[in-house]
Design a protein around this motif. Structure first.
Motif: not given
Length: 376
Positions: A314-334
């Motif tokens: 899985a792709v793990l991101v720090p808690y509370g970092d909305s930018g990291a969360l948004a970027g990880a999801v967007a990267a997977l969708l692309d």
């Protein structure tokens, strides 16, 4: 009211010994712990154990413990005391359940034989300590439960370490296995129902409470508004944060739907492109297990037992970092190739987890051990 289904007779016991009587205590109707108790009840009953599940009525309605071969009794204090008084071993799931079971056990001895009934407590996951008086109360409850238990079973290594710090006499790792959902290939019907036929579908599942991190997830959804096609985020769950989340979705024009409590989360998950777990803390997350088993790419916060559970799948991101969360999801969708690779890795990681049979065998071994051990 207790009931005992006639379709699950207990097998004959060796050497004429009476069957082991085990009481399973649930402190709430959480999906992970409830599914685990249902699985345990099924496996233990099949091995000749007389199982009583003491839980909220809502949990019995959803998980059908009697259908698993157990007796069911509501979690009223008097019913819990009566169930514990007739037990050989009491197994509580969670701190709250452990505290209630420890109090109930003070009122009697096991089956009239003059011996103390041993208490086993599974720690499914503990939130980070709150500050101030609530934090002190949380530590006090954890210490009481840890010291009252003959054995603490931690669902992850950090839970075992925490139990030992709180004074547990015997703390062991016992990964919680839950039933694997049947594969549900998506025919497009689910996506059509959700309005995601020609757009990416992102799913989160869990109660609408603060620790789930949904405010951070909505921040991430705001960033996805620039994507084309526009992804749709659906959240399956109910809880006290619904009014606040609804207001934000409407005021900010977020591509998010709150689906409420659903019984078909596995079907929704099978239809998704990406699953997200934005929680502030998690034990052995039910969503993470189901996503990896289903081959759905997962983005999760690097908290609690999640890294140990998912490994590199899985792709793990720090808690509370909305930018990291948004970027990880967007990267997977692309990147469909990356999603496919995660699907393969997820199924391989899931294959390393203990099976339901493994879990039942370990728990039963603990019970048998306690039958021969003096309980102080």
């Amino acid at each position: 009211m207790s009931s005992s289904p006639a379709s699950f007779p207990a097998p004959a016991q060796p050497y004429g010994r009476p069957p082991l009587r085990a009481v399973q205590v649930l402190g709430g109707a959480g999906a992970g712990s409830s599914a685990h108790v249902r699985s345990l009840a099924t496996g233990l009953a099949a091995r000749g154990v007389r199982v009583t599940v003491c839980a909220p009525v809502a949990a019995e309605g959803e998980y059908d413990f009697t259908g698993a071969g157990a007796e069911f009794t509501p979690d009223a204090a008097s019913a819990l005391r009566a169930a514990c008084a007739g037990a050989d071993v009491v197994h509580a799931h969670g701190i709250r359940a452990g505290m209630r079971a420890a109090l109930a056990l003070r009122h009697g001895l096991g089956r009239g034989r003059g011996r103390t009934v041993p208490l086993v407590v599974t720690w499914h996951g503990s939130a980070p300590e709150p500050a101030g008086p609530l934090g002190r109360l949380s530590r006090l409850l954890e210490r009481h439960v840890a010291r009252a238990a003959a054995v603490v079973l931690g669902s992850s290594s950090d839970q075992v370490d925490l139990a030992r710090r709180r004074g547990a006499r015997d703390a062991r790792l016992a990964a919680v296995a839950v039933p694997a959902a049947a594969a549900l290939p998506d025919t497009g019907k689910t996506r059509a129902e959700l309005g995601a036929v020609e757009r990416p579908l992102i799913i989160a599942v869990g109660s609408l409470v603060a620790r789930r991190g949904y405010s951070v997830l909505l921040d991430a959804a705001r960033a996805w508004r620039v994507m084309e096609p526009l992804p749709l985020l659906v959240i399956a769950g109910e809880g006290p944060l619904r009014p606040e989340l609804t207001r934000r979705i409407e005021e900010e024009g977020l591509p998010v739907r709150l689906l409420g409590r659903r019984r078909d989360a596995d079907r929704l998950l099978a239809a998704a492109d990406v699953a997200v777990l934005p929680s502030r803390w998690e034990g052995r997350s039910l969503l993470a297990q189901e996503a990896l088993r289903a081959g759905v790419a997962l983005v999760a916060t690097e908290v609690g037992a999640v890294p140990e559970l998912v490994g590199d799948a899985a792709v793990l991101v720090p808690y509370g970092d909305s930018g990291a969360l948004a970027g990880a999801v967007a990267a997977l969708l692309d990147d469909p190739d990356r999603r496919t690779a995660l699907a393969v890795a997820g199924r391989a990681q899931a294959a390393t987890w203990p099976s339901e049979d493994d879990t039942v065998a370990q728990v039963l071994a603990v019970y048998d051990e306690l039958m021969d051990r003096p309980i102080s």
